[in-house]
Design a protein around this motif. Structure first.
Motif, PDB file in Angstrom:
ATOM      1  N   LEU A   1      41.568  37.228  31.666  1.00 31.49           N
ATOM      2  CA  LEU A   1      40.810  37.541  33.122  1.00 31.49           C
ATOM      3  C   LEU A   1      39.480  36.566  33.184  1.00 31.49           C
TER       4      LEU A   1
ATOM      5  N   SER B   1      40.210  32.940  33.537  1.00 32.28           N
ATOM      6  CA  SER B   1      40.385  32.726  35.085  1.00 32.28           C
ATOM      7  C   SER B   1      39.381  32.599  35.705  1.00 32.28           C
ATOM      8  N   TRP B   2      38.267  33.305  35.760  1.00 34.55           N
ATOM      9  CA  TRP B   2      37.161  33.234  36.327  1.00 34.55           C
ATOM     10  C   TRP B   2      36.334  31.997  35.928  1.00 34.55           C
TER      11      TRP B   2
ATOM     12  N   ASN C   1      38.046  29.000  37.373  1.00 36.54           N
ATOM     13  CA  ASN C   1      37.875  28.736  38.810  1.00 36.54           C
ATOM     14  C   ASN C   1      36.366  27.926  39.137  1.00 36.54           C
TER      15      ASN C   1
ATOM     16  N   PRO D   1      43.583  34.898  44.983  1.00 34.58           N
ATOM     17  CA  PRO D   1      43.060  35.037  43.796  1.00 34.58           C
ATOM     18  C   PRO D   1      43.555  36.425  42.799  1.00 34.58           C
TER      19      PRO D   1
ATOM     20  N   HIS E   1      46.194  34.711  41.164  1.00 34.90           N
ATOM     21  CA  HIS E   1      45.591  33.819  40.187  1.00 34.90           C
ATOM     22  C   HIS E   1      45.148  34.800  38.610  1.00 34.90           C
ATOM     23  N   TYR E   2      44.342  35.890  39.152  1.00 37.93           N
ATOM     24  CA  TYR E   2      43.845  36.788  37.983  1.00 37.93           C
ATOM     25  C   TYR E   2      44.911  37.402  37.155  1.00 37.93           C
TER      26      TYR E   2
ATOM     27  N   GLY F   1      46.830  34.961  35.074  1.00 34.50           N
ATOM     28  CA  GLY F   1      45.738  34.508  34.040  1.00 34.50           C
ATOM     29  C   GLY F   1      45.767  35.628  32.907  1.00 34.50           C
ATOM     30  N   GLY F   2      45.534  36.663  33.584  1.00 35.04           N
ATOM     31  CA  GLY F   2      45.632  38.002  32.619  1.00 35.04           C
ATOM     32  C   GLY F   2      46.908  38.089  31.648  1.00 35.04           C
TER      33      GLY F   2
ATOM     34  N   TYR G   1      40.430  26.939  30.377  1.00 25.90           N
ATOM     35  CA  TYR G   1      41.122  28.346  30.305  1.00 25.90           C
ATOM     36  C   TYR G   1      41.666  28.663  28.786  1.00 25.90           C
TER      37      TYR G   1
END
Length: 174
Positions: free
Chosen positions: A24, A27-28, A31, A87, A90-91, A94-95, A159
């Motif tokens: 998580l 992912s931020w 971005n 998003p 995406h999160y 990613g998580g 990432y």
């Protein structure tokens, strides 16, 4: 921290949890990295009096969000909903990938090689270069400028390193 981590027994649930948190956060960070690259690219293009490149259609995460919504609620998302749904996908991805990595990292020191860069590279190839085009969610590598591929690979390296950093910190606490 590493000495303490070396003494810990592998624990799948803690590893997955640490990986999810890492994914998580990563992912931020990813971005933010891509936003910075985009801003720098636009500034460079302006400096050289080059026209701004047009948007290349919807992002693959928006397409996934729309497909999921259409499947489960029977309609496509509005433009506003797509901007929220992309998003979320995406999160979530990613998580999820961070959780997979965290679980594997508990039992396989080789998976942590390169401080997460091997994982980030594998994710880039598997997701961006193979799965996204195969599922019709984006262009094939041959249809993309090399500069886009390099910036996305770099974003996946960021990432991977972020997942590993957060995973290590969380596991040192748990």
């Amino acid at each position: 921290m590493s000495a303490r981590y070396a003494k810990q027994k592998p624990d799948l649930l803690r590893g997955v949890f640490a990986g999810i948190l890492g994914g998580l956060a990563a992912s931020w960070v990813m971005n933010q990295f891509l936003a910075g690259v985009s801003k720098a690219t636009e500034a460079l293009a302006e400096e050289k009096d080059q026209p701004k490149s047009e948007e290349q259609g919807e992002d693959s995460t928006i397409k996934v969000a729309d497909a999921v919504a259409n499947t489960f609620i029977g309609r496509h998302l509005s433009d506003d909903e797509k901007q929220k749904g992309g998003p979320i996908v995406h999160y979530a991805f990613g998580g999820l990938m961070g959780g997979v990595y965290g679980g594997i990292a508990e039992y396989s020191p080789a998976s942590r090689m390169g401080f997460g860069s091997l994982f980030g590279s594998a994710l880039f190839v598997g997701a961006d270069e193979i799965a996204v085009p195969a599922l019709g969610l984006g262009k094939t590598p041959a249809q993309q400028p090399m500069s886009d591929q390099v910036s996305h690979w770099a974003a996946h390296l960021v990432y991977g390193a972020t997942v590993e950093l957060v995973r290590r910190v969380v596991r040192s606490i748990l």
